[in-house]
Design a protein around this motif. Structure first.
Motif, PDB file in Angstrom:
ATOM      1  N   ASN A  96       0.846  -1.245  -0.114  1.00 46.70           N
ATOM      2  CA  ASN A  96      -0.039  -0.007   0.121  1.00 46.70           C
ATOM      3  C   ASN A  96       0.899   1.238   0.102  1.00 46.70           C
ATOM      4  OD1 ASN A  96       1.074   0.173   2.545  1.00 46.70           O
ATOM      5  ND2 ASN A  96      -0.985  -0.461   3.412  1.00 46.70           N
ATOM      6  N   LYS A  97       2.225   1.142  -0.027  1.00 47.99           N
ATOM      7  CA  LYS A  97       3.169   2.307  -0.167  1.00 47.99           C
ATOM      8  C   LYS A  97       3.024   2.984   1.424  1.00 47.99           C
ATOM      9  CE  LYS A  97       3.130   2.469  -5.181  1.00 47.99           C
ATOM     10  NZ  LYS A  97       3.649   3.331  -6.221  1.00 47.99           N
ATOM     11  N   GLN A  98       2.562   2.586   2.085  1.00 47.71           N
ATOM     12  CA  GLN A  98       2.542   3.214   3.394  1.00 47.71           C
ATOM     13  C   GLN A  98       3.305   2.178   4.565  1.00 47.71           C
ATOM     14  OE1 GLN A  98       1.527   6.559   3.865  1.00 47.71           O
ATOM     15  NE2 GLN A  98       1.094   6.157   1.803  1.00 47.71           N
ATOM     16  N   ASP A  99       2.782   0.884   4.453  1.00 46.42           N
ATOM     17  CA  ASP A  99       3.472   0.152   5.499  1.00 46.42           C
ATOM     18  C   ASP A  99       4.994  -0.084   5.797  1.00 46.42           C
ATOM     19  OD1 ASP A  99       0.806  -0.197   6.346  1.00 46.42           O
ATOM     20  OD2 ASP A  99       0.758  -2.153   5.360  1.00 46.42           O
ATOM     21  N   ARG A 100       5.534  -0.254   6.653  1.00 37.40           N
ATOM     22  CA  ARG A 100       7.025  -0.484   6.817  1.00 37.40           C
ATOM     23  C   ARG A 100       6.880  -1.866   6.278  1.00 37.40           C
ATOM     24  NH1 ARG A 100       8.474  -0.162  12.731  1.00 37.40           N
ATOM     25  NH2 ARG A 100       6.594  -1.106  13.036  1.00 37.40           N
ATOM     26  N   LEU A 101       8.192  -2.283   5.708  1.00 35.70           N
ATOM     27  CA  LEU A 101       8.418  -3.899   5.292  1.00 35.70           C
ATOM     28  C   LEU A 101       9.633  -4.340   5.694  1.00 35.70           C
ATOM     29  CD1 LEU A 101       7.681  -3.171   1.485  1.00 35.70           C
ATOM     30  CD2 LEU A 101       6.284  -3.878   3.080  1.00 35.70           C
ATOM     31  N   ILE A 102       9.700  -5.565   6.092  1.00 34.36           N
ATOM     32  CA  ILE A 102      10.853  -6.232   6.851  1.00 34.36           C
ATOM     33  C   ILE A 102      11.333  -7.167   5.759  1.00 34.36           C
ATOM     34  CG2 ILE A 102      11.528  -8.019   8.528  1.00 34.36           C
ATOM     35  CD1 ILE A 102       8.955  -7.098   9.982  1.00 34.36           C
ATOM     36  N   THR A 103      12.572  -7.075   5.390  1.00 34.56           N
ATOM     37  CA  THR A 103      13.479  -7.756   4.441  1.00 34.56           C
ATOM     38  C   THR A 103      13.972  -8.926   5.062  1.00 34.56           C
ATOM     39  OG1 THR A 103      15.687  -6.904   5.328  1.00 34.56           O
ATOM     40  CG2 THR A 103      14.679  -5.540   3.830  1.00 34.56           C
ATOM     41  N   PRO A 104      14.118  -9.676   4.364  1.00 36.81           N
ATOM     42  CA  PRO A 104      14.789 -11.306   4.623  1.00 36.81           C
ATOM     43  C   PRO A 104      15.918 -11.180   5.672  1.00 36.81           C
ATOM     44  CG  PRO A 104      14.287 -11.245   2.470  1.00 36.81           C
ATOM     45  CD  PRO A 104      14.123 -10.072   2.728  1.00 36.81           C
ATOM     46  N   ILE A 105      16.787 -10.220   5.686  1.00 39.85           N
ATOM     47  CA  ILE A 105      17.932 -10.136   6.446  1.00 39.85           C
ATOM     48  C   ILE A 105      17.312  -9.351   7.965  1.00 39.85           C
ATOM     49  CG2 ILE A 105      19.487 -10.251   4.859  1.00 39.85           C
ATOM     50  CD1 ILE A 105      20.134  -7.310   5.118  1.00 39.85           C
ATOM     51  N   GLY A 106      15.968  -9.189   7.978  1.00 33.86           N
ATOM     52  CA  GLY A 106      15.643  -8.451   9.380  1.00 33.86           C
ATOM     53  C   GLY A 106      15.775  -7.108   9.433  1.00 33.86           C
ATOM     54  N   GLU A 107      15.856  -6.139   8.468  1.00 37.77           N
ATOM     55  CA  GLU A 107      15.859  -4.870   8.419  1.00 37.77           C
ATOM     56  C   GLU A 107      14.517  -4.516   8.165  1.00 37.77           C
ATOM     57  OE1 GLU A 107      19.212  -2.609   5.561  1.00 37.77           O
ATOM     58  OE2 GLU A 107      18.006  -4.362   4.457  1.00 37.77           O
ATOM     59  N   VAL A 108      13.984  -3.444   8.982  1.00 42.54           N
ATOM     60  CA  VAL A 108      12.482  -2.968   9.056  1.00 42.54           C
ATOM     61  C   VAL A 108      12.819  -1.391   8.125  1.00 42.54           C
ATOM     62  CG1 VAL A 108      10.535  -2.170  10.286  1.00 42.54           C
ATOM     63  CG2 VAL A 108      12.029  -4.134  11.162  1.00 42.54           C
ATOM     64  N   LEU A 109      12.171  -1.374   6.995  1.00 44.20           N
ATOM     65  CA  LEU A 109      12.366  -0.219   6.355  1.00 44.20           C
ATOM     66  C   LEU A 109      11.164   0.551   6.269  1.00 44.20           C
ATOM     67  CD1 LEU A 109      13.967  -1.973   3.176  1.00 44.20           C
ATOM     68  CD2 LEU A 109      15.340  -0.824   5.199  1.00 44.20           C
ATOM     69  N   SER A 110      11.203   1.775   6.517  1.00 45.79           N
ATOM     70  CA  SER A 110      10.095   2.922   6.330  1.00 45.79           C
ATOM     71  C   SER A 110       9.725   3.097   4.829  1.00 45.79           C
ATOM     72  CB  SER A 110      10.297   3.870   6.873  1.00 45.79           C
ATOM     73  OG  SER A 110      11.446   4.735   6.051  1.00 45.79           O
ATOM     74  N   LYS A 111       8.674   3.528   4.655  1.00 47.09           N
ATOM     75  CA  LYS A 111       8.199   3.804   3.377  1.00 47.09           C
ATOM     76  C   LYS A 111       9.273   4.832   2.661  1.00 47.09           C
ATOM     77  CE  LYS A 111       5.200   7.653   3.803  1.00 47.09           C
ATOM     78  NZ  LYS A 111       3.732   8.243   3.720  1.00 47.09           N
ATOM     79  N   GLU A 112       9.922   5.601   3.489  1.00 48.61           N
ATOM     80  CA  GLU A 112      10.804   6.493   2.776  1.00 48.61           C
ATOM     81  C   GLU A 112      12.213   5.789   2.410  1.00 48.61           C
ATOM     82  OE1 GLU A 112       7.813   8.553   5.060  1.00 48.61           O
ATOM     83  OE2 GLU A 112       9.405   7.241   5.725  1.00 48.61           O
ATOM     84  N   GLU A 113      12.631   4.799   3.225  1.00 52.54           N
ATOM     85  CA  GLU A 113      13.722   4.121   2.885  1.00 52.54           C
ATOM     86  C   GLU A 113      13.411   3.320   1.690  1.00 52.54           C
ATOM     87  OE1 GLU A 113      16.220   3.331   7.245  1.00 52.54           O
ATOM     88  OE2 GLU A 113      13.682   2.480   7.038  1.00 52.54           O
ATOM     89  N   ILE A 114      12.200   2.656   1.628  1.00 51.96           N
ATOM     90  CA  ILE A 114      12.135   1.891   0.440  1.00 51.96           C
ATOM     91  C   ILE A 114      11.992   2.688  -0.769  1.00 51.96           C
ATOM     92  CG2 ILE A 114      10.128   0.219  -0.715  1.00 51.96           C
ATOM     93  CD1 ILE A 114       9.355  -0.160   2.276  1.00 51.96           C
ATOM     94  N   PHE A 115      11.487   3.707  -0.831  1.00 52.58           N
ATOM     95  CA  PHE A 115      11.454   4.733  -2.043  1.00 52.58           C
ATOM     96  C   PHE A 115      12.875   5.224  -2.238  1.00 52.58           C
ATOM     97  CE2 PHE A 115       6.980   6.412  -0.700  1.00 52.58           C
ATOM     98  CZ  PHE A 115       6.336   5.374  -1.128  1.00 52.58           C
ATOM     99  N   ALA A 116      13.600   5.387  -1.239  1.00 51.13           N
ATOM    100  CA  ALA A 116      15.237   5.842  -1.671  1.00 51.13           C
ATOM    101  C   ALA A 116      15.553   4.351  -2.219  1.00 51.13           C
ATOM    102  CB  ALA A 116      15.852   5.946  -0.287  1.00 51.13           C
ATOM    103  N   ARG A 117      15.608   3.424  -1.974  1.00 50.74           N
ATOM    104  CA  ARG A 117      16.409   2.317  -2.190  1.00 50.74           C
ATOM    105  C   ARG A 117      15.611   1.818  -3.827  1.00 50.74           C
ATOM    106  NH1 ARG A 117      17.769  -2.202   2.181  1.00 50.74           N
ATOM    107  NH2 ARG A 117      18.642  -0.835   3.592  1.00 50.74           N
ATOM    108  N   TYR A 118      14.389   2.009  -3.793  1.00 51.31           N
ATOM    109  CA  TYR A 118      13.519   1.404  -4.870  1.00 51.31           C
ATOM    110  C   TYR A 118      12.819   2.838  -5.852  1.00 51.31           C
ATOM    111  CZ  TYR A 118      15.031  -2.739  -2.703  1.00 51.31           C
ATOM    112  OH  TYR A 118      15.839  -3.911  -2.440  1.00 51.31           O
ATOM    113  N   PRO A 119      13.363   3.605  -6.171  1.00 49.90           N
ATOM    114  CA  PRO A 119      12.766   4.905  -6.765  1.00 49.90           C
ATOM    115  C   PRO A 119      11.267   4.440  -7.387  1.00 49.90           C
ATOM    116  CG  PRO A 119      14.945   5.129  -7.214  1.00 49.90           C
ATOM    117  CD  PRO A 119      14.914   3.759  -6.913  1.00 49.90           C
ATOM    118  N   ALA A 120      11.143   3.486  -8.223  1.00 50.03           N
ATOM    119  CA  ALA A 120      10.287   3.031  -8.951  1.00 50.03           C
ATOM    120  C   ALA A 120       8.888   2.972  -7.949  1.00 50.03           C
ATOM    121  CB  ALA A 120      10.498   2.056  -9.926  1.00 50.03           C
ATOM    122  N   SER A 121       9.172   2.423  -6.857  1.00 49.82           N
ATOM    123  CA  SER A 121       8.026   2.317  -6.163  1.00 49.82           C
ATOM    124  C   SER A 121       7.394   3.555  -5.706  1.00 49.82           C
ATOM    125  CB  SER A 121       8.803   1.416  -4.657  1.00 49.82           C
ATOM    126  OG  SER A 121       9.515   2.219  -3.910  1.00 49.82           O
ATOM    127  N   ALA A 122       8.094   4.747  -5.620  1.00 56.55           N
ATOM    128  CA  ALA A 122       7.333   5.807  -5.338  1.00 56.55           C
ATOM    129  C   ALA A 122       6.499   6.501  -6.281  1.00 56.55           C
ATOM    130  CB  ALA A 122       8.370   6.796  -4.941  1.00 56.55           C
TER     131      ALA A 122
END
Length: 120
Positions: free
Chosen positions: A7-33
């Motif tokens: 939903n582009k709002q929820d924090r996501l957890i990666t397989p290595i246990g990182e908890v990413l905010s939507k801003e961190e996800i947008f920064a890593r994967y710009p197309a997701s924004a």
């Protein structure tokens, strides 16, 4: 694995246990924004077990033979993909494939056994 659209709002957890905010996800994967581009995530605690763009994923599965129609909602598409992954189609071998396998086995059986050869 069950899927859902992020939903582009929820924090996501990666397989290595990182908890990413939507801003961190947008920064890593710009197309997701970008509005209109949807991403599939896993419907489980480790949500970034997958992070796939919806339309290209849908087309890939259609090419593999998954019965996806244009009238399906996004979640119906994801449910259909999950069903197909959990119950993959059984491919029957053709008569030609069975004959080829039998001939290959027959050839292997006719080869001399390596254990009986003398070492020189």
């Amino acid at each position: 694995m069950k899927y859902k659209i992020w939903n582009k709002q929820d924090r996501l957890i990666t397989p290595i246990g990182e908890v990413l905010s939507k801003e961190e996800i947008f920064a890593r994967y710009p197309a997701s924004a970008i509005q209109g581009i949807n991403f599939i995530i896993a419907d489980q605690p480790i949500s970034m077990a997958v992070f796939m763009e919806f339309e290209s994923t849908k087309e890939s599965y259609k090419q593999m033979g998954v019965k996806i129609t244009e009238k399906m909602t996004m979640q119906e598409v994801l449910n259909t993909i999950t069903e197909w992954e959990e119950n993959p189609p059984i491919q029957e071998s053709t008569a030609e494939e069975r004959i080829a396998s039998a001939l290959e086995f027959q050839m292997l059986m006719s080869l001399p056994n390596a254990d009986t050869k003398e070492v020189k």
